[in-house]
Scaffold this motif. Sequence first.
Motif, short mmCIF file in Angstrom:
data_model
loop_
_atom_site.label_atom_id
_atom_site.label_comp_id
_atom_site.label_asym_id
_atom_site.label_seq_id
_atom_site.Cartn_x
_atom_site.Cartn_y
_atom_site.Cartn_z
N THR A 20 0.83 -1.20 0.00
CA THR A 20 0.00 0.00 0.00
C THR A 20 0.87 1.25 0.00
N ARG A 23 -3.14 5.24 1.73
CA ARG A 23 -4.26 4.38 2.08
C ARG A 23 -4.72 3.49 0.93
N GLY A 24 -4.01 3.56 -0.19
CA GLY A 24 -4.44 2.78 -1.34
C GLY A 24 -3.55 1.59 -1.60
N GLU A 25 -4.17 0.44 -1.88
CA GLU A 25 -3.39 -0.76 -2.19
C GLU A 25 -2.94 -0.72 -3.64
N VAL A 26 -1.69 -1.10 -3.85
CA VAL A 26 -1.08 -1.09 -5.18
C VAL A 26 -1.17 -2.49 -5.77
#
Length: 262
Positions: A20, A23-26
């Motif tokens: 991540t 707060r965003g998952e890659v």
Amino acid sequence: MNEKSPEGIQVRLLGWFACTIGRGEVPIAPKAQRLIACLALRGPTPRTVVETLLWPQAGQTQAAKGLRQSLWKIRKATGDALLGAYGDQLELLASVTLDFTPASRLAERLARSTAPLEESMGPTAAGLAGPAEQGVTEQGRWPCLDLELLPSWDGEEIERARERWDTMRLAALQQLGESTLAQQDLLSSLDYGRRAAAVDPFNERSQMIMASALVGLGDMRGAWRLYTTYSDLVGAELGVDPSPRFLRIVTGVAQEDVPLRR
């Protein structure tokens, strides 16, 4: 590797793999996930070693090509904030937050602690970072100890690391169970024993922690049911009986005075 990342990049290995940023998952391709996990568990590693571990059946040329492709995919997804290459060495950057590092330190510290539980918790635990440690100090329950390392992943390297982690977290949960038992916190002791048994149902120490807590709570029937269920399990799978000490916990008498249920 440091435990805090100013860039907010986190790699999770406990429970499931995730990378991540903020707060965003890659999204990371499966082989690239393997590369990241390899470096997370091994630390700085020569390219040739990585190629052998991740492409064991490929020739040298194909393995090198596979590594280059995975590195390109990782850099495309994360920029230059995750991996570093120094000569022949590959490694995760020091700014990356890795959940497995503080969790391992915590498990080892708890497993080795002979202090009362409130002392063994200490101020260090409050500073643990990463997804697996969120809420780690809540009621002293340490949820990261319930998480398997990269479940369902295969490979000799992963399996060895998983076995080491399971040994550490089992010992930590058992130590917590015995510590709370000594403090007469019987419900917590029972909980730690159950969680330890979930890691390894054949380990008798976990079963005895649960049985001792049940006896202390006055649930003699529950303690005896636990004993007979465990006796059936190890008898069928291992061809052995529980120890006389375990039997004395649930009966309070010598082994020869109580027939084993078979």
